[in-house]
Enzyme design. Structure first.
Site, short mmCIF file in Angstrom:
data_model
loop_
_atom_site.label_atom_id
_atom_site.label_comp_id
_atom_site.label_asym_id
_atom_site.label_seq_id
_atom_site.Cartn_x
_atom_site.Cartn_y
_atom_site.Cartn_z
CB CYS B 67 -0.89 0.00 1.24
SG CYS B 67 0.04 0.08 2.78
NE ARG B 101 11.70 -1.92 1.19
CZ ARG B 101 12.46 -1.12 0.46
NH1 ARG B 101 13.15 -0.16 1.04
NH2 ARG B 101 12.54 -1.26 -0.83
CG HIS B 201 7.36 4.65 -4.06
ND1 HIS B 201 7.17 3.72 -5.05
CD2 HIS B 201 7.68 3.94 -2.94
CE1 HIS B 201 7.39 2.52 -4.56
NE2 HIS B 201 7.70 2.61 -3.29
#
Lengths: 519, 488
Positions: B67, B101, B201
């Site tokens: 998302c 991450r 982004h």
């Protein structure tokens, strides 16, 4: 040039080479506008103080490093425990990507789950069309026997009505009328992952027992001799459920595990991907209404489910993630009392073996101070076992534990002389724990993978027990329940204690007189 | 028909077309029509890969996408190490994305850096009902007390924020004022916005433009500019990628004034408009801010690719072409310096990997960017696709893939499984959700988001690790044991 084809350096060693160290120094000095070393050191030390702890505990709004997840995660955990069932999460799709990743990182297994992929238009008009299309697609592509619907916070905030949506979807032919689509509203802003487990388990039970949302007659309970078993949200579900089955079989007691996800999260690598494997059959889920009683291993995971079961006339028993001798005794005696069958000789012998092992090793654990954090029931189970070993629980913290849990834990501590110096913290997070480990130091910390940051910052050795465990492999395959499970927990605790003793005694000509070959 | 028997390009194309048709049969008609646009194969000479992209995922199909919050907090903002990023809303989003991450950084976590921490407003029902602005204001106050060395705060919106009408911009402005101009950035990256991580982004890029760049105008520079100043844009330093890239740029005489955003700082973000050239690795997630800097500050940008020696050399020359002869000469020196390493790596691993086939499915860059590195090792890409790529990504992909390559956009769990089953590649490179599916099938796998906890893979140092890892995945003895000897 540090790299070398014969001895490839990866991140563990590459960045310790001088070229990189120099590069880091220059980056920091020239471009990062760094905090001066003295100031950094001052603040670092300050975070260890009583003063900081006081400010830290004065927090009212900010949560830092919590040890809990949201309801929908628990919803998925419960749903995959039923035969050929796919969890269908109504709301934003990113959430589902997160749940699947989270479970896969813990179990090292695939986790199948779909989303209704709601976006801006659904936020405005509601997600009915997403439900209609989504159920049809899931049904056709993944050929499930059941689709278990739960929600994300998005669907909850806009107020989508699952019951009505599923009804409409069936009318529109998304899935056959008689196809099982149990549902549960699982808002992420209420409770935690254990609440989500509870709501979905309750939803599935109500679906099968109470007339499938008005589409079938309610089941009439015809009591039989079976016992239902609810494991609750449990990172050790693979090992635990297999152990529990062995225990029931050993006593010759008929049982139904509601939500048996031990196979779907432990499929073989043999050339075939099994999207579904094992699980409680839908028939078993329905027939569970007839059982004599239901045992829940985790009270705080089943606070809503058990009353529903009790309302159908069954006895319910709620335990607190029993670990060790006394906890397992209570579990087995409950099975024995309900079934009228004695605890088997096999299990009695296993009990003796656990006590034997504890007697062999207790000296190394006796008087050691422990901090524990995790889900409320797990904390209770671990505390009970530590007290049996003569350890001294000092700090017990549960982010998703409430007042009732705190009182129950305090009562347990009061029952043992080893529990008298312990403090219990409900609703606190791991940044609170960090302060506590500085101001009230302990010998060992028990918690999930995220405890490694506390281990690094405070120097308290971490024993990894909890969920998630991302950075160690395969512990979920071992039970922590039953006497065998107690044995596993004992060994994990001892391994860390002995590793620490060795680490503290291995300096040549300084401390290695105590570097004993026999302990 | 598997790759093993499909030898000519025509045969491969026929096989792939058949495969797509076969997969579509499973869907209800409406869904089949929609999915058909995302599945296809690359035809040589065409300007893109013949698939539609950046379109809403279909409900219930098991998309692999995330998302907008994941795109903003997880990708763009999260790695800025000296800021505190609040996951604003319920506890889950921040919890699932907590430190997973691998954006490496150096700093004292909890004191002057905050990368691997999870700050959340942990919304409760009352926050939904009465709004969370007051709570947010209090959170910022508490952060200032407990984490006094933080250099800024970002507010990463989760789904409910945009639905309940909170005014996080007003709170951010008020608190900026209260705390002497402190950088506090509200980010409207609610998870329901857009179709994937991609919009996150973009939103995150815009937030940097509006709440970092526009605020620092007139502030003095922290350093003297040089003609060789560059900024690394779109490298998240996964397993140290930005570091093994930076070292090459520095070796060729450039000065890296900022890293976006792996191991990055707010000071570096602020310094970037003063760079002479922005070098852009992840085009998908940071082309927006690069274009903005070009328009507003006149800073040119250049895309580069640091996977595998062929692309690295090409990229070093491309970057050098923006500078004087000294830098151009230096680029050649750097390429020459690492030649022996590359030769040794290829000599060691290529014989073990030659001819092996690979299927990829990653985010918005790697489905094309890593192809060269595989080819340097003699491996062949037989299928690829983007989770959240746009048409301009598929256009750029044409420079990398061969005629007939199977292309799948926003692939569903079902499609991916069927494609791999039929094509039988020697390796699949994708994410954690896919890893165990294919390993169960007996297909070697590497996670191409997290480098499967290895890395770095960028740069020459990274290439050696990449080669080693692909070899250990494909040639692990475990794959010889998936069938029991007594099984037929």
């Amino acid at each position: 040039m540090p790299q070398n084809a014969d001895n490839v350096l990866d991140h563990f060693n590459l960045f310790r080479q001088p070229e990189y160290k120099e590069m880091f120094e220059n980056k920091k000095k020239n471009f990062e506008n760094p905090i001066a070393d003295a100031e950094l050191e001052r603040v670092r030390e300050w975070t260890k103080t009583e003063e900081y702890r006081e400010k830290n505990f004065a927090r009212e709004a900010l949560t830092v490093n919590p040890a809990k997840a949201c309801q929908p995660l628990g919803a998925v955990f419960a749903a995959v425990g039923f035969e050929s069932t796919i969890p269908f999460v109504h709301g934003s799709q990113g959430c589902v990507a997160y749940y699947r990743s989270h479970f896969s990182r813990h179990f090292k297994e695939p986790t199948s789950c779909v989303s209704s992929s709601m976006t801006e238009d659904a936020a405005v008009f509601g997600g009915l069309n997403n439900m209609i299309d989504g159920l049809a697609n899931t049904y056709n592509m993944y050929k499930p026997k059941m689709i278990a619907v739960s929600t994300t916070c998005m669907a909850e905030v806009i107020g989508d009505d699952l019951n009505a949506f599923i009804k409409t979807s069936k009318e529109k032919g998304s899935v056959p009328q008689e196809f099982d689509v149990p549902f549960a509203h699982t808002p992420a802003f209420v409770g935690s992952h254990i609440t989500g487990y509870d709501n979905v388990m309750k939803g599935v039970i109500e679906h099968f027992w109470d007339g499938k949302a008005g589409t079938a007659p309610k089941l009439e309970r015809v009591p039989n001799e079976k016992i239902n078993f609810l494991g609750g949200f449990d990172g050790y579900t693979v090992g635990n459920l297999r152990e529990v089955k062995r225990i029931f079989n050993s006593m010759g007691v008929e049982y139904t595990i509601l939500g048996d996800n031990s196979d779907v999260w432990d499929t073989p690598t043999d050339g075939e991907f099994r999207m579904y494997d094992g699980g409680t059959t839908l028939e078993e889920a329905a027939n569970a209404i007839h059982a004599k009683a239901t045992i829940s291993m985790q009270q705080y995971c089943t606070e809503k489910t058990l009353p529903v079961i009790a309302a159908h006339g069954q006895e319910t028993v709620a335990l607190n993630h029993p670990i060790g001798v006394k906890g397992t005794d209570e579990f087995l005696m409950a099975i024995s009392r309900i079934s009228g069958k004695p605890v088997s000789a096999e299990l009695t012998k296993e009990r003796g073996r656990l006590v034997d092992a504890m007697a062999d090793s207790a000296a190394h654990i006796h008087g050691k101070k422990f901090a524990i954090y995790g889900d409320p029931d797990l904390c209770l189970g671990l505390t009970s076992f530590l007290l049996e070993l003569g350890a001294e629980p000092t700090t017990i913290l549960s982010t998703n534990g409430g007042k009732a849990w705190q009182e129950k834990t305090e009562k347990l501590l009061a029952s043992s002389p080893f529990g008298k110096n312990c403090h219990v913290y409900a609703g606190k997070d791991l940044w609170h724990m960090r302060s506590l480990l500085f101001t009230d130091p302990v010998d060992f910390l028990i918690g999930n993978t995220y405890g490694k940051y506390l281990e690094r910052d405070t120097g308290t050795p971490l024993i990894r027990i909890g969920f998630p465990i991302f950075d160690r492999h395969h512990y979920h395959r071992y039970p922590v329940w039953g006497y065998q499970g107690g044995m596993n927990v004992l060994v994990w605790i001892l391994d860390k204690i002995f590793d620490e003793i060795d680490r503290n005694t291995n300096v040549v000509a300084k401390s290695d007189y105590s570097f004993d070959i026999i302990r | 028909m598997s790759v093993a028997v499909a030898e000519t390009v025509a045969e491969i194309k026929a096989r792939n077309k058949e495969l797509v048709q076969e997969v579509l049969k499973t869907y209800p008609e409406k869904t089949a029509k929609r999915r058909a646009k995302h599945l296809g194969l690359y035809e040589e000479g065409k300007p893109d890969c013949g698939v539609k992209s950046n379109i809403k995922s279909i409900p219930g199909v098991m998309t692999i996408r995330g998302c907008a919050y994941a795109g903003s907090k997880g990708v763009v903002w999260g790695p800025i190490k000296d800021m505190i990023h609040i996951s604003h809303g319920p506890v889950g989003c921040g919890q699932y994305s907590w430190a997973s991450r691998r954006n490496y950084y150096i700093g004292t976590t909890g004191v002057d850096t905050f990368g691997t921490m999870q700050f959340t407003s942990d919304f409760q029902e009352k926050d939904i009902v009465f709004g969370g602005d007051k709570k947010l204001a209090k959170i910022i106050d508490e952060i200032e007390v407990l984490f006094p060395l933080n250099k800024g705060i970002s507010v990463q919106s989760e789904c409910p924020i945009g639905l309940i009408g909170d005014d996080i911009e007003a709170v951010s402005k008020a608190k900026t004022k209260e705390y002497a101009g402190k950088t506090i950035v509200p980010v409207r990256c609610e998870g329901f916005r857009g179709v994937s991580q991609s919009l996150g982004h973009h939103i995150a890029n815009d937030a940097i433009r509006d709440w970092v760049f526009d605020k620092m105008e007139g502030k003095p520079a922290r350093f003297e500019s040089t003609p060789y100043d560059v900024a690394i844009i779109g490298d998240y330093n996964i397993g140290g990628d930005a570091w093994s890239s930076r070292i090459l740029l520095e070796e060729m005489g450039l000065r890296v004034v900022a890293q976006w955003s792996g191991d990055g700082t707010i000071a570096e973000l602020e310094a970037t408009p003063r760079a002479k050239l922005n070098v852009l690795h992840c085009y998908r997630s940071m082309n927006y801010i690069s274009r903005h800097m070009e328009e507003k500050y006149g800073t040119p940008w250049v895309e580069y690719n640091f996977f595998g020696p062929s692309k690295i050399a090409e990229s070093l020359r491309k970057i050098a072409s923006h500078f004087d002869e000294t830098i151009k000469e230096n680029a050649e020196k750097v390429i020459a310096k690492y030649q022996a390493l590359c030769d040794a790596v290829i000599a060691k691993y290529r014989p073990r990997l030659e001819g092996k086939t690979v299927m990829l499915y990653v985010g918005g860059l790697r489905p094309r960017h890593v192809i060269g590195a595989y080819e340097d090792l003699g491996m062949e890409i037989v299928g690829t696709g983007y989770e959240f790529g746009h048409n301009d990504d598929y256009q750029r992909t044409t420079h990398y893939v061969k005629d007939g390559t199977l292309i799948y956009d926003d692939v569903t769990g079902y499609e991916f499984e069927k494609f791999v089953e039929k094509v039988q590649p020697d390796l699949v490179g994708s994410g954690i959700k896919e890893k165990y599916v294919f390993q169960k099938m007996g297909v070697p796998f590497r996670q191409m988001h997290s480098w499967d906890y290895s890395g770095p893979y960028h740069g020459y140092d990274g290439f050696a690790i990449f080669a080693r890892d692909m070899d250990m995945a494909i040639n692990s003895p475990v794959w010889k044991m998936t069938k029991a000897p007594w099984a037929a």
